[in-house]
Write a protein that holds these residues in place. Structure first.
Motif, PDB file in Angstrom:
ATOM      1  N   ARG A 101       0.829  -1.213   0.000  1.00 44.74           N
ATOM      2  CA  ARG A 101       0.000   0.000   0.000  1.00 44.74           C
ATOM      3  C   ARG A 101       0.858   1.255   0.000  1.00 44.74           C
ATOM      4  O   ARG A 101       0.435   2.299  -0.494  1.00 44.74           O
ATOM      5  N   LEU A 102       2.062   1.143   0.578  1.00 39.42           N
ATOM      6  CA  LEU A 102       2.990   2.271   0.526  1.00 39.42           C
ATOM      7  C   LEU A 102       3.600   2.406  -0.870  1.00 39.42           C
ATOM      8  O   LEU A 102       3.681   3.500  -1.428  1.00 39.42           O
ATOM      9  N   TYR A 103       4.033   1.286  -1.436  1.00 38.81           N
ATOM     10  CA  TYR A 103       4.671   1.296  -2.744  1.00 38.81           C
ATOM     11  C   TYR A 103       3.721   1.717  -3.856  1.00 38.81           C
ATOM     12  O   TYR A 103       4.092   2.419  -4.793  1.00 38.81           O
ATOM     13  N   ARG A 104       2.490   1.234  -3.797  1.00 39.18           N
ATOM     14  CA  ARG A 104       1.592   1.315  -4.949  1.00 39.18           C
ATOM     15  C   ARG A 104       1.478   2.715  -5.563  1.00 39.18           C
ATOM     16  O   ARG A 104       1.726   2.882  -6.768  1.00 39.18           O
ATOM     17  N   PRO A 105       1.130   3.731  -4.766  1.00 42.89           N
ATOM     18  CA  PRO A 105       0.984   5.058  -5.392  1.00 42.89           C
ATOM     19  C   PRO A 105       2.312   5.624  -5.887  1.00 42.89           C
ATOM     20  O   PRO A 105       2.331   6.359  -6.876  1.00 42.89           O
ATOM     21  N   CYS A 148      12.081   6.498  -0.170  1.00 43.69           N
ATOM     22  CA  CYS A 148      10.839   6.799   0.529  1.00 43.69           C
ATOM     23  C   CYS A 148      10.369   5.603   1.357  1.00 43.69           C
ATOM     24  O   CYS A 148       9.945   5.743   2.505  1.00 43.69           O
ATOM     25  N   VAL A 149      10.479   4.425   0.766  1.00 40.93           N
ATOM     26  CA  VAL A 149      10.069   3.208   1.472  1.00 40.93           C
ATOM     27  C   VAL A 149      11.031   2.933   2.633  1.00 40.93           C
ATOM     28  O   VAL A 149      10.607   2.598   3.745  1.00 40.93           O
ATOM     29  N   TYR A 150      12.305   3.091   2.369  1.00 45.81           N
ATOM     30  CA  TYR A 150      13.299   2.866   3.419  1.00 45.81           C
ATOM     31  C   TYR A 150      13.017   3.749   4.624  1.00 45.81           C
ATOM     32  O   TYR A 150      13.025   3.301   5.776  1.00 45.81           O
ATOM     33  N   GLU A 151      12.714   4.999   4.345  1.00 45.17           N
ATOM     34  CA  GLU A 151      12.458   5.937   5.432  1.00 45.17           C
ATOM     35  C   GLU A 151      11.213   5.549   6.229  1.00 45.17           C
ATOM     36  O   GLU A 151      11.185   5.630   7.462  1.00 45.17           O
ATOM     37  N   ALA A 152      10.176   5.094   5.504  1.00 50.08           N
ATOM     38  CA  ALA A 152       8.912   4.752   6.170  1.00 50.08           C
ATOM     39  C   ALA A 152       9.065   3.548   7.090  1.00 50.08           C
ATOM     40  O   ALA A 152       8.274   3.368   8.018  1.00 50.08           O
ATOM     41  N   MET A 153      10.075   2.722   6.851  1.00 46.58           N
ATOM     42  CA  MET A 153      10.257   1.544   7.698  1.00 46.58           C
ATOM     43  C   MET A 153      10.787   1.914   9.074  1.00 46.58           C
ATOM     44  O   MET A 153      10.594   1.170  10.032  1.00 46.58           O
TER      45      MET A 153
END
Lengths: 146, 146
Positions: A25-29, A115-120
């Motif tokens: 759901r994070l990656y999709r957009p 962006c994904v790395y940061e969200a983790m």
DNA sequence: GTAAAATAAATCGTACGCGATTTAATCGCA
DNA sequence: TGCGATTAAATCGCGTACGATTTATTTTAC
């Protein structure tokens, strides 16, 4: 007896399932802006690290078979990201290679990964440890799957 | 510089993705004997721990929305595992409850869970620790997803 | 040399997940 | 009270995953 009934919150498999959904759901957009889905992005990551792989090689790396990969790669081909060509050595084999457009997408994708790395919210060493534990679990389960 | 290119094997998100696929491949044939898919099994686990939940409650627990749950629950209803009934208090809400058949399936499912647990090859404390780390990651990512 | 076995992709049908939208019921508040 | 905003579920379309099967090519065993 400490627990009579187990629920979804007690299950490791549900943790994996719901975490995977959450990451998607994070990656999709983010990926949608590049016209990509998550498994398509994985194919690109694989080819960026080493270009020119067969459908079978991609499948072994990603844990997918031709019934999933063939239509996915067809869409990526139609999108101009990759080319698919039967090997002249062995006509059964299809070679997948990056186009210039597919190669060029690597820099844009860097922002997505960041962006994904940061969200983790994990330090690099924590992230690597968790990753390796999960790969271990995957391999253990796969080795015991008939 | 220790690494110029990263590949799928370096990505935590890919570890989750491929581990989740591997677990599903283990579950699928076991659950197929009961006529269930994995998300359907999750719905049953949820209702076994506490029967009588609305579609929205199930969705919040499982991290799914009505666009996924409605057809899934419809199939489970057609299979005679659950009943779906509009709440008389609030006609917008649909209450999901186990049938006798759905309740009875709990004992058969115990063998499936045991089989999966065994295939993971983890001691209970390791399993719980890994589970909680993954839930933490999921919640962290979800909290940062717009 | 050739027929059977093995291998690589592709095809087909089913069931998710989810973005986007729709339908229906309830709420809020002037 | 009434009407716009909110909420809950359902609907629709697309892209995976995968079991089962099919098609095409290569390997093998004789």
């Amino acid at each position: 007896m400490t627990q009579t009934k187990i629920g979804t919150q007690d299950m490791l498999c549900f943790a994996l399932y719901s975490a995977n959904n959450a990451i998607n759901r994070l990656y999709r957009p983010l990926l949608a802006k590049l016209g990509l889905t998550y498994p398509q992005y994985l194919v690109l990551v694989s080819l960026w690290s080493e270009d020119g792989k067969t459908v079978g090689q991609l499948g072994r790396e990603l844990g997918l078979e031709s019934n999933t990969l063939t239509p996915l790669l067809k869409r990526m081909g139609e999108g101009g990201l990759i080319t698919r060509k039967r090997s002249s050595q062995d006509e059964r084999v299809v070679e997948v290679s990056l186009t210039d457009k597919g190669r060029a997408m690597q820099s844009e994708a860097g922002e997505v990964a960041a962006c994904v790395y940061e969200a983790m919210g994990l330090a690099p060493d924590e992230l690597m440890e968790l990753r390796d534990r999960i790969f271990q679990l995957r391999d253990e389960v796969a080795s015991r799957t008939p």
